[in-house]
Design a protein around this motif. Structure first.
Motif, mmCIF file in Angstrom:
data_model
loop_
_atom_site.group_PDB
_atom_site.id
_atom_site.type_symbol
_atom_site.label_atom_id
_atom_site.label_comp_id
_atom_site.label_asym_id
_atom_site.label_seq_id
_atom_site.Cartn_x
_atom_site.Cartn_y
_atom_site.Cartn_z
ATOM 1 N N LYS A 166 0.842 -1.206 0.000
ATOM 2 C CA LYS A 166 0.000 0.000 0.000
ATOM 3 C C LYS A 166 0.874 1.251 0.000
ATOM 4 C CE LYS A 166 -4.071 1.940 0.151
ATOM 5 N NZ LYS A 166 -5.029 1.758 -0.950
ATOM 6 N N THR A 167 1.968 1.219 0.766
ATOM 7 C CA THR A 167 2.885 2.360 0.820
ATOM 8 C C THR A 167 3.558 2.574 -0.525
ATOM 9 O OG1 THR A 167 3.309 1.905 3.157
ATOM 10 C CG2 THR A 167 4.842 3.379 2.048
ATOM 11 N N LYS A 168 3.969 1.493 -1.179
ATOM 12 C CA LYS A 168 4.572 1.592 -2.510
ATOM 13 C C LYS A 168 3.588 2.196 -3.508
ATOM 14 C CE LYS A 168 7.664 -2.445 -2.189
ATOM 15 N NZ LYS A 168 7.869 -3.825 -2.699
ATOM 16 N N GLU A 169 2.351 1.685 -3.467
ATOM 17 C CA GLU A 169 1.314 2.152 -4.402
ATOM 18 C C GLU A 169 1.029 3.638 -4.218
ATOM 19 O OE1 GLU A 169 -3.479 1.487 -5.203
ATOM 20 O OE2 GLU A 169 -2.417 0.163 -3.827
ATOM 21 N N LEU A 170 0.851 4.050 -2.960
ATOM 22 C CA LEU A 170 0.576 5.459 -2.679
ATOM 23 C C LEU A 170 1.780 6.336 -3.024
ATOM 24 C CD1 LEU A 170 -1.390 5.226 0.678
ATOM 25 C CD2 LEU A 170 -2.235 6.196 -1.461
ATOM 26 N N GLY A 171 2.982 5.828 -2.733
ATOM 27 C CA GLY A 171 4.195 6.584 -3.056
ATOM 28 C C GLY A 171 4.295 6.845 -4.542
ATOM 29 N N TYR A 172 3.980 5.839 -5.345
ATOM 30 C CA TYR A 172 4.012 5.986 -6.801
ATOM 31 C C TYR A 172 2.993 7.033 -7.255
ATOM 32 C CZ TYR A 172 3.256 4.999 -11.724
ATOM 33 O OH TYR A 172 3.108 5.136 -13.072
ATOM 34 N N LYS A 173 1.772 6.943 -6.707
ATOM 35 C CA LYS A 173 0.711 7.881 -7.097
ATOM 36 C C LYS A 173 1.072 9.317 -6.722
ATOM 37 C CE LYS A 173 -3.160 4.625 -6.988
ATOM 38 N NZ LYS A 173 -4.422 4.232 -6.304
ATOM 39 N N VAL A 174 1.652 9.490 -5.528
ATOM 40 C CA VAL A 174 2.056 10.829 -5.079
ATOM 41 C C VAL A 174 3.130 11.403 -5.997
ATOM 42 C CG1 VAL A 174 3.324 12.072 -3.273
ATOM 43 C CG2 VAL A 174 1.395 10.615 -2.651
ATOM 44 N N LYS A 175 4.163 10.609 -6.291
ATOM 45 C CA LYS A 175 5.270 11.091 -7.125
ATOM 46 C C LYS A 175 4.810 11.368 -8.551
ATOM 47 C CE LYS A 175 8.671 8.666 -4.311
ATOM 48 N NZ LYS A 175 9.470 9.794 -3.826
ATOM 49 N N LYS A 176 3.921 10.537 -9.084
ATOM 50 C CA LYS A 176 3.413 10.752 -10.436
ATOM 51 C C LYS A 176 2.564 12.015 -10.490
ATOM 52 C CE LYS A 176 3.292 9.299 -14.673
ATOM 53 N NZ LYS A 176 3.054 10.653 -15.198
ATOM 54 N N HIS A 177 1.727 12.201 -9.480
ATOM 55 C CA HIS A 177 0.883 13.397 -9.416
ATOM 56 C C HIS A 177 1.749 14.655 -9.303
ATOM 57 C CE1 HIS A 177 -3.180 15.061 -7.722
ATOM 58 N NE2 HIS A 177 -2.739 15.746 -8.753
ATOM 59 N N LEU A 178 2.799 14.567 -8.473
ATOM 60 C CA LEU A 178 3.731 15.685 -8.312
ATOM 61 C C LEU A 178 4.405 16.015 -9.647
ATOM 62 C CD1 LEU A 178 5.357 17.680 -6.563
ATOM 63 C CD2 LEU A 178 6.951 15.806 -6.081
#
Length: 291
Positions: A263-275
């Motif tokens: 879940k942390t990996k998934e959210l981290g990816y989404k945050v960085k992509k959105h950024l």
């Protein structure tokens, strides 16, 4: 590498984005759309940042400390800048910050350190490119293209330097005065984006829409912070249970740890992509200002 559970999840997210960007670049290259090599150079620069950030560049003590999760004992961390060290020391002893606010402020300081580091990597890249360009004897159409690449890199340097200067002024102000309770945003990356957005070529309607999107982005980051903290706690519990030898308890903790890690990996990816997407939109607006 001896990375913490949170750092490993962050590394996974960074590499996942790097892989996606490289696949996109390979498709562009196959279609002949990166003749000047600018996108390839940016990919290499991003990979260099990742390797340095996680201590994979072969240099000791080169890791950038985590900007998304604050562990106990920040006293041992360094900011590598006397001005930042002085501001942080003043903030700690001022009595104006609660423990939670100090953690938040520390994230801002570490984020600022990371921005400076990325700026220095880009500066080094530009310097090397300029040296190569100066040594070319015969001017050609290819060199005209390279001059355009240099121009784009100088513009990127200018944007990063402006962001660093704005960020330092904010840190100076907050360190002296404390946090403004009426402030719209709290997350350092969101504050950076909002400051830059106000300088970009956006209409009032576009700016308001961007403001709302930043609120959603900040909520996404806070959710990521939550899972990072839970992952670290789960990792500590898992190590403790491993020492007790209780297999049933160990299996339950392993399952929970694996779930939190994904879940942390998934959210981290989404945050960085959105950024990445938000930064690109602002960059386009700032470039339009210069035209």
């Amino acid at each position: 590498l001896q990375l913490s559970a949170v750092k490993l999840a962050e590394l996974h997210s960074d590499l996942k984005i790097q892989e996606k960007d490289e696949l996109s670049w390979k498709k562009l290259k196959a279609e002949g759309l990166d003749e000047d090599g600018e996108k390839e150079a940016k990919l290499r620069r991003n990979l260099n940042v990742i390797m340095t950030k996680y201590g994979m560049n072969g240099k000791k003590d080169s890791q950038l400390l985590d900007t998304n999760f604050i562990k106990d004992g920040t006293e041992s961390d360094t900011l590598d800048d006397p001005r930042l060290e002085k501001l942080w020391s003043k903030a700690k002893t001022s009595g104006k910050f609660s423990d939670e606010e100090l953690d938040k402020l520390w994230r801002e300081f570490k984020h600022h350190k990371e921005k400076i580091h990325e700026y220095n990597i880009l500066l080094e890249t530009v310097s090397r490119t300029e040296d190569i360009h100066k040594n070319v004897i015969n001017p050609s159409e290819e060199n005209v293209v390279k001059e355009e690449i240099l121009h784009n890199k100088h513009r990127e340097l200018k944007e990063k330097l402006r962001s660093i200067n704005q960020g330092f002024e904010r840190l100076r102000k907050v360190s002296h005065q404390g946090y403004d309770t009426t402030s719209e945003f709290e997350e350092p990356r969101v504050i950076d984006l909002w400051d830059m957005a106000k300088s970009a070529n956006f209409t009032e309607k576009e700016l308001e829409s961007f403001r709302e999107e930043l609120k959603h982005f900040e909520a996404k980051i806070e959710k990521h912070h939550h899972y990072q903290k839970q992952l670290e706690i789960s990792h500590q519990k898992l190590k403790h249970v491993e020492e007790t030898g209780d297999k049933d308890h160990l299996n339950r903790n392993k399952e929970k740890y694996a779930m939190l890690q994904e879940k942390t990996k998934e959210l981290g990816y989404k945050v960085k992509k959105h950024l990445q997407d938000l930064s690109s939109r602002i960059s386009q607006g700032l470039q339009h200002n210069e035209l």
